[in-house]
Design an enzyme around this catalytic site. Structure first.
Site, PDB file in Angstrom:
ATOM      1  N   LYS A 118       0.848  -1.200   0.000  1.00 32.81           N
ATOM      2  CA  LYS A 118       0.000   0.000   0.000  1.00 32.81           C
ATOM      3  C   LYS A 118       0.882   1.249   0.000  1.00 32.81           C
ATOM      4  CE  LYS A 118      -3.891   1.761   2.837  1.00 32.81           C
ATOM      5  NZ  LYS A 118      -4.703   1.441   4.045  1.00 32.81           N
ATOM      6  N   SER A 199      -9.536   1.303   3.390  1.00 33.90           N
ATOM      7  CA  SER A 199      -8.749   2.166   2.537  1.00 33.90           C
ATOM      8  C   SER A 199      -7.681   1.409   1.741  1.00 33.90           C
ATOM      9  CB  SER A 199      -8.070   3.254   3.380  1.00 33.90           C
ATOM     10  OG  SER A 199      -7.152   2.683   4.290  1.00 33.90           O
ATOM     11  N   SER A 223      -9.720  -1.188   7.393  1.00 39.08           N
ATOM     12  CA  SER A 223      -9.097  -0.928   6.084  1.00 39.08           C
ATOM     13  C   SER A 223      -8.378  -2.111   5.451  1.00 39.08           C
ATOM     14  CB  SER A 223      -8.136   0.260   6.181  1.00 39.08           C
ATOM     15  OG  SER A 223      -8.863   1.455   6.173  1.00 39.08           O
TER      16      SER A 223
END
Ligand code: NAG
Ligand code: NAG
Ligand code: NAG
Ligand code: NAG
Ligand code: NAG
Ligand code: NAG
Ligand code: NAG
Ligand code: NAG
Ligand code: NAG
Ligand code: NAG
Ligand code: NAG
Ligand code: NAG
Length: 563
Positions: A118, A199, A223
């Site tokens: 990420k 997310s 997330s």
């Protein structure tokens, strides 16, 4: 109906995952995925162990793997926007790892295997780490984050950085999951315009389509779990402190954690094994109770559910908070029968008595706001070795965002930061601590730890949709596994921002196993035992898939050599 039970082809998969079957298993492959006439699974199915065998047998190299996954990324990025940046050094790194393997040096099971991370996990290389914001574009860190360093030490190839909900979804009330100013709008692969959740949106979409073996996400509250839920993945949200957070753009030191998002429980276990452990740079890792991290891969035991007592906090399955989730409930209830058949005792209605008080109180918001005000400057901005936009505080970042047109302000507001700045204190004030104490009491004694103790449970299960909040607030671990998908007659519902399909046919959902702090070894076992009995993932097919396979890359290499 939503699909929980396996269709007949899934039995092929069951026989395909084992190491020895790799070169004999016909249904795993066809002409387009066979390599040098030897069957190999398509990359959307290939597991860590498949890749290890292929590399060891010399069916392909790590360079071939990087080329194949990169080609797959380029095939779908214009539609799905799931990868922000491909590592410009990935081919060179793979070549070096190939040379090491040829020379008898294998750093570990992930040697030469590409992993995406990420874009809030910093690497000291040519790649940016921005959390999707131009405020951090071009900023430099003095060293790798512990997580990136551990991946390299394990021999993994960091293939690139995945798109995310900007600032890990800690900026705006009027925005969409998976949108960042730098990466654009991520979409899910199971329905046109699918909300990818967040997310860790790009990590979810990338892992699900086999654009790398797997990906890392981060979680503060949902997330990892939520994008794993809707992207047909296994997600492990580790205990806060099991994986180090240094040089990961923070929201909250009390809740942030880094974990794997993979297509199988065992792949996720391999990845967790590589990143777990103490770090001098994050003293929350001092809480790790062992000198040697448990063997998470060995924890993948078909019989792990036998004799376990598993509670269902029924009052959290609150359809008034999400009416569209109704189709999940009967599939979840059927899953309880599978757990029973596997030897577990299900204790229903082990309700979390703190639920209403948590919802009515504002403690959780205050904890995150105060943590963010303290942690963003202290744990990240002040550590930068190059800070081109001179952002040193939440106020600076807000100002930058208001001034920089591509940040899409004011349409996408900064109300989350406005609230945090208005609070007027960080996480050392007495008001912070009284809110933190209430928060962890309601989610702990009146929630997870209370239910585990009062009903003598090993673990708890919930539909993943309803699972993240309580464990998030006390930093406890959760593992989610695919459970089903929305039925074909589902009415398509658009998200609040108006640019994505939030509910739609074929959108996957999962089941979550949660337990005490540092119980990942047990939870992985439970999740694996459920996964192996159901293999739901293989029954849910993306509407869009890349077509490049390892065979294409190997064939092209051989042709090039001939000419
Ligand atoms: C062979 O595999 C490719 C890649 O997974 C797939 O697109 C194709 O439909 C398969 N063909 C057959 C005949 O199964
Ligand atoms: C192979 O291993 C030897 C001994 O460890 C080392 O000296 C040499 O540099 C290695 N070569 C490569 C290409 O890694
Ligand atoms: C959402 O789904 C509808 C109905 O299938 C489709 O027409 C629309 O294009 C989708 N939205 C996006 C953003 O793709
Ligand atoms: C961790 O380190 C910080 C300073 O970086 C310190 O304030 C805090 O007390 C330490 N916590 C523990 C549990 O040691
Ligand atoms: C798998 O789990 C069962 C049931 O708990 C246990 O008896 C067995 O020893 C485990 N197998 C391994 C290899 O750990
Ligand atoms: C637990 O919650 C469910 C759903 O809200 C409710 O029907 C049930 O009565 C509750 N059970 C107990 C023991 O509180
Ligand atoms: C933010 O911008 C406002 C108005 O442009 C200015 O008054 C204020 O000093 C700035 N704050 C920071 C922290 O830079
Ligand atoms: C929120 O975003 C929507 C969709 O882009 C937009 O129409 C609306 O004006 C925005 N709301 C505010 C208050 O800016
Ligand atoms: C929580 O924070 C609020 C706002 O700062 C404060 O008024 C309150 O006293 C704090 N503590 C509790 C337990 O609510
Ligand atoms: C979809 O079909 C199922 C079973 O056939 C039915 O129970 C359900 O009400 C239908 N849902 C919608 C939105 O039409
Ligand atoms: C829309 C989009 O993301 N397109 C990118 C896909 O990847 C290629 C190669 O890196 C880029 O050139 C495109 O801009
Ligand atoms: C690698 C890649 O596809 N990057 C793209 C990410 O999204 C931005 C914005 O859409 C593109 O400009 C990049 O090319």
């Amino acid at each position: 109906m939503a699909s929980l039970f396996v269709r007949s082809s899934a039995t092929f998969f069951l026989t395909c995952v084992s190491l020895l079957s790799l070169v004999t298993c016909e249904p795993c492959s066809n002409r387009s995925t066979s390599i040098n006439g030897k069957p190999f699974p398509p990359l959307i199915e290939a597991t860590t162990e498949n890749l290890i065998v292929g590399l060891e047998l010399g069916l392909f190299t790590s360079v071939d793997l990087v080329k194949a996954y990169t080609a797959r990324i380029l095939e779908v990025n214009a539609t799905l926007h799931m990868v922000i940046e491909v590592n410009p050094d990935s081919l060179a790194i793979a070549a070096e790892l190939d040379a090491q393997r040829a020379n008898g040096t294998v750093l570990g099971p992930l040697h030469g295997i590409p992993i995406l991370i990420k874009n809030n996990i910093a690497t000291a290389d040519k790649m940016d780490n921005t959390a999707g914001s131009y405020a951090l574009a071009g900023a430099k860190v003095p060293r790798d984050s512990t997580i990136a360093a551990k991946l390299r030490k394990a021999g993994a190839v960091i293939l690139g950085k995945t798109n995310l909900s900007q600032w890990a979804n800690y900026r705006s009330f009027n925005t969409s999951n998976g949108w960042s100013a730098i990466g654009g709008q991520t979409q899910g692969a199971y329905y046109p315009g699918q909300d990818p959740s967040g997310s860790s949106s790009g990590s979810g979409v990338s892992s699900s389509l086999g654009l790398a073996l797997a990906a890392l996400g981060t979680e503060t509250d949902g997330s990892i779990l939520s994008p794993s839920d809707v992207n047909n993945l296994v997600g492990i949200k580790p205990t806060v402190g099991l994986t180090a957070r240094d040089l990961v753009v923070p929201i909250s030191e009390h809740q942030d954690t880094v974990g794997p998002m993979a297509r199988t429980v065992k792949d996720a276990a391999y990845l967790l094994a590589a990143i777990a452990g103490k770090s001098l740079y994050d003293n929350y890792t001092d809480a790790i109770p062992w000198d040697t991290i448990p063997d998470y891969v060995a924890a993948c035991n078909f019989s792990a559910l036998r004799g376990k007592r598993i509670g269902v906090p029924r009052n959290l399955i609150d359809l008034s908070s999400d009416p569209a989730a109704a189709p999940i409930v009967p599939v979840f209830n059927a899953a309880l029968d599978i757990l029973r058949a596997a030897g577990a005792t299900i204790v229903d209605n082990t309700n979390f008595t703190g639920y209403d008080a948590l919802n009515e109180g504002n403690y959780s918001n205050i904890v995150l706001e105060a943590d963010f005000i303290s942690d963003l400057p202290k744990e990240y901005l002040s550590k930068l070795s190059y800070n081109p936009n001179n952002v040193h505080s939440v106020a600076d970042v807000r100002n930058f965002t208001h001034d920089f047109a591509l940040e899409d302000w004011p349409e996408r507001d900064t109300l989350v930061w406005d609230g945090a700045l208005e609070l007027g204190y960080g996480n050392t004030s007495p008001e912070f601590w009284s809110n933190y104490t209430m928060n962890t009491f309601l989610a702990g004694e009146m929630g997870i730890t209370g239910a585990l103790k009062n009903y003598s449970l090993d673990a708890l299960v919930l539909p993943t949709e309803f699972s993240p909040n309580f464990p998030a607030l006390i930093g406890a671990p959760v593992v989610t596994v695919p459970l089903g998908a929305y039925p074909q007659n589902t009415t398509v519902l658009v998200n609040q921002f108006g640019n994505l399909n939030a509910t739609a046919p074929n959108v996957p959902f999962g089941i979550s196993f949660m337990g005490p702090h540092f119980s990942e070894e047990m939870l992985i076992g439970l999740a694996y035992a459920f996964e192996q009995r159901t293999m739901v993932r293989n029954t849910i097919i993306p509407y869009i898939q890349p077509t490049t396979e390892l065979a294409d890359v190997v064939h092209a290499r051989q042709q090039a050599k001939k000419t």
